[in-house]
Design a protein around this motif. Structure first.
Motif, PDB file in Angstrom:
ATOM      1  N   ILE A   1      42.835  43.254  37.336  1.00 32.85           N
ATOM      2  CA  ILE A   1      42.845  42.895  38.760  1.00 32.85           C
ATOM      3  C   ILE A   1      42.849  44.155  39.622  1.00 32.85           C
ATOM      4  N   VAL A   2      43.652  45.151  39.219  1.00 32.64           N
ATOM      5  CA  VAL A   2      43.670  46.420  39.957  1.00 32.64           C
ATOM      6  C   VAL A   2      42.274  47.030  39.995  1.00 32.64           C
ATOM      7  N   TRP A   3      41.592  47.052  38.834  1.00 40.17           N
ATOM      8  CA  TRP A   3      40.251  47.638  38.789  1.00 40.17           C
ATOM      9  C   TRP A   3      39.266  46.863  39.667  1.00 40.17           C
ATOM     10  N   ALA A   4      39.299  45.526  39.604  1.00 46.97           N
ATOM     11  CA  ALA A   4      38.360  44.718  40.388  1.00 46.97           C
ATOM     12  C   ALA A   4      38.540  44.968  41.888  1.00 46.97           C
ATOM     13  N   LEU A   5      39.776  44.997  42.340  1.00 51.29           N
ATOM     14  CA  LEU A   5      40.040  45.252  43.762  1.00 51.29           C
ATOM     15  C   LEU A   5      39.649  46.673  44.141  1.00 51.29           C
ATOM     16  N   ALA A   6      39.943  47.634  43.261  1.00 46.37           N
ATOM     17  CA  ALA A   6      39.601  49.028  43.535  1.00 46.37           C
ATOM     18  C   ALA A   6      38.085  49.219  43.592  1.00 46.37           C
ATOM     19  N   ALA A   7      37.355  48.573  42.673  1.00 44.52           N
ATOM     20  CA  ALA A   7      35.892  48.693  42.660  1.00 44.52           C
ATOM     21  C   ALA A   7      35.288  48.120  43.931  1.00 44.52           C
TER      22      ALA A   7
END
Length: 260
Positions: free
Chosen positions: A9-15
């Protein structure tokens, strides 16, 4: 929530955030926004992981407060520079080296999203800590306060020096900058040890050491000191070479006498 799902989830939001940041830099020709978004993303990940973690409430609350405040302060400081100054020399050099390729800039921004996940690893360890220790929480808060306040003071000293037109082409040797060429980097690195203390008692406490270790590697050899000093040498020449000869690079200490 499973740690892998937390990081996904962190990666998806960061991307997604970095994609919007890439569009902003394309419109404004200023890639410095990536630093703002990185700070906001890492700070935001601390809050998100604190909310979704399974550890003791006090530890997760402290993680959210300390991580969120750290990220907010750094992001606001960097945004003021991005908004009020031309594009940083490091990114101008990249723009020239890449001949303005927007695909390479997009890949660069997405790499920063991956780095947000990397720097969120200590927060995972803290968020899953089932045994909050009062003394270690106090030690963590003290280290965090020293690191964040020290970095804020160093940033303010440099900003005040740079705001004086008479200092153009000269190197700041005031305050903390007399004892370290990069006191802001030093305090930034120091603050990550707060999360090592917060993770004590976690089944994956070892993961928290990735914070100070990875930050030191990046600051010392990858994106911090090498790029900053290369730009300083281009813009300040011999004045900065003398500064290098007399002033410790990262860890503050008394300046050496220049016998040349």
């Amino acid at each position: 929530m499973n740690a892998c799902w937390q990081l996904l989830i962190v990666w998806a939001l960061a991307a997604a955030m970095m994609s919007l940041g890439w569009r902003w830099q394309r419109a404004h020709a200023n890639a410095g926004i990536v630093d703002v978004l990185w700070a906001a993303g890492v700070g935001g990940s601390a809050v998100l992981l604190a909310i979704t973690g399974s550890g003791t409430p006090w530890t997760r609350l402290l993680l959210a407060v300390l991580g969120g405040l750290w990220g907010s302060r750094l992001a606001v400081h960097l945004w003021r520079r991005v908004r009020g100054e031309p594009e940083d020399g490091r990114y101008r050099s990249l723009r020239a080296h890449w001949h303005g390729s927007q695909w390479k800039f997009f890949a660069f921004f997405q790499f920063q999203a991956v780095l947000i996940v990397l720097f969120a690893l200590p927060f995972v360890a803290v968020s899953r800590n089932p045994a909050a220790s009062g003394p270690w929480l106090l030690v963590a808060a003290a280290i965090w306060l020293l690191g964040v306040v020290g970095e804020a003071i160093a940033d303010a000293q440099l900003a005040r020096f740079r705001s004086d037109p008479a200092n153009r082409g000269h190197t700041c040797r005031q305050g903390f900058w007399r004892y370290s060429r990069h006191p802001n980097y030093f305090f930034e690195w120091l603050h990550w040890f707060a999360h090592v203390c917060l993770a004590i008692g976690s089944p994956i406490a070892w993961l928290a050491w990735s914070g100070p270790l990875v930050m030191y590697v990046f600051l010392r050899w990858i994106s911090g000191v090498p790029y900053t000093e290369a730009q300083a040498l281009r813009s300040r020449g011999e004045d900065y070479r003398e500064y290098q000869r007399t002033t410790p690079m990262l860890i503050p200490w008394f300046p050496r006498r220049n016998d040349r």
